[in-house]
Design a protein around this motif. Structure first.
Motif, mmCIF file in Angstrom:
data_model
loop_
_atom_site.group_PDB
_atom_site.id
_atom_site.type_symbol
_atom_site.label_atom_id
_atom_site.label_comp_id
_atom_site.label_asym_id
_atom_site.label_seq_id
_atom_site.Cartn_x
_atom_site.Cartn_y
_atom_site.Cartn_z
ATOM 1 N N TYR A 36 0.835 -1.193 0.000
ATOM 2 C CA TYR A 36 0.000 0.000 0.000
ATOM 3 C C TYR A 36 0.873 1.248 0.000
ATOM 4 O O TYR A 36 0.561 2.240 -0.641
ATOM 5 N N PRO B 260 -7.357 0.477 3.559
ATOM 6 C CA PRO B 260 -8.369 1.528 3.424
ATOM 7 C C PRO B 260 -8.201 2.708 4.382
ATOM 8 O O PRO B 260 -8.584 3.821 4.047
ATOM 9 N N LEU C 266 -5.942 4.462 -5.441
ATOM 10 C CA LEU C 266 -7.063 3.556 -5.182
ATOM 11 C C LEU C 266 -6.568 2.156 -4.821
ATOM 12 O O LEU C 266 -7.140 1.493 -3.946
ATOM 13 N N LYS C 267 -5.509 1.694 -5.473
ATOM 14 C CA LYS C 267 -4.947 0.381 -5.138
ATOM 15 C C LYS C 267 -4.366 0.398 -3.730
ATOM 16 O O LYS C 267 -4.543 -0.556 -2.962
ATOM 17 N N SER C 268 -3.685 1.472 -3.369
ATOM 18 C CA SER C 268 -3.153 1.607 -2.011
ATOM 19 C C SER C 268 -4.290 1.506 -0.988
ATOM 20 O O SER C 268 -4.173 0.810 0.020
ATOM 21 N N LEU C 269 -5.406 2.174 -1.283
ATOM 22 C CA LEU C 269 -6.543 2.166 -0.366
ATOM 23 C C LEU C 269 -7.293 0.838 -0.380
ATOM 24 O O LEU C 269 -7.924 0.475 0.611
ATOM 25 N N GLU C 270 -7.217 0.115 -1.470
ATOM 26 C CA GLU C 270 -7.810 -1.223 -1.520
ATOM 27 C C GLU C 270 -7.077 -2.138 -0.530
ATOM 28 O O GLU C 270 -7.692 -2.947 0.162
ATOM 29 N N ILE C 271 -5.763 -1.997 -0.478
ATOM 30 C CA ILE C 271 -4.944 -2.825 0.417
ATOM 31 C C ILE C 271 -5.060 -2.343 1.859
ATOM 32 O O ILE C 271 -5.171 -3.153 2.782
ATOM 33 N N TYR D 258 2.333 1.685 -3.583
ATOM 34 C CA TYR D 258 1.336 2.206 -4.518
ATOM 35 C C TYR D 258 1.099 3.698 -4.285
ATOM 36 O O TYR D 258 0.973 4.477 -5.226
#
Length: 154
Positions: free
Chosen positions: A10, A40, A33-38, A13
């Protein structure tokens, strides 16, 4: 071979997004968004996403990201200025003033908060005299999309 999601990805990213955002906001968005997917609740990526959306004029979409940063770090004056700047763009001048005043209570020398408060108060005066005409020039101090230089410990 595909990379496996591990806790520090995260951070990577977010930093990639911050680097890419210097030249291309559209290309940076998927990295945040990928960082926050991992992760939040990562304040750095939430802040960067709020600033990115602000800079793209997507103020309503930026609000939840800014709110998350404040939920995690309510005493961060930079996050208060970001939230206040969004409220000002959305016409919620009283809410913007409250955010800027709180930032100044926490950090009285914070020039960005002081300037933003002056603009919000001027906007409030303007609204009283001319009806609800929003000043669209605000936002010079929204902040910068920044990387986190050291990965947080988990």
């Amino acid at each position: 071979m595909r990379a496996r999601a591990v806790p520090h990805n995260y951070w990577a990213y977010n930093n990639l997004g911050a680097a890419i955002a210097q030249g291309n906001l559209d290309a940076a968005e998927p990295y945040f968004l990928k960082s926050l997917e991992i992760m939040p609740m990562y304040p750095g990526a939430n802040k960067n996403m709020a600033i990115l959306l602000y800079k793209k004029g997507r103020y309503r979409e930026a609000v939840p990201f800014a709110q998350k940063t404040l939920m995690m770090q309510p005493a961060n004056p930079e996050y208060l200025v970001i939230m206040g700047s969004l409220w000002l763009k959305l016409g919620r001048v009283d809410d913007a003033v409250a955010q800027f005043e709180k930032a100044l209570q926490l950090h009285p020398a914070y020039a960005d908060a002081r300037e933003a408060l002056q603009e919000a108060l001027a906007e409030k005066d303007k609204q009283r005299g001319e009806g609800k005409k929003l000043n669209t020039g605000h936002g010079k101090r929204i902040g910068h999309i920044t990387p986190l230089y050291h990965p947080p410990s988990i």
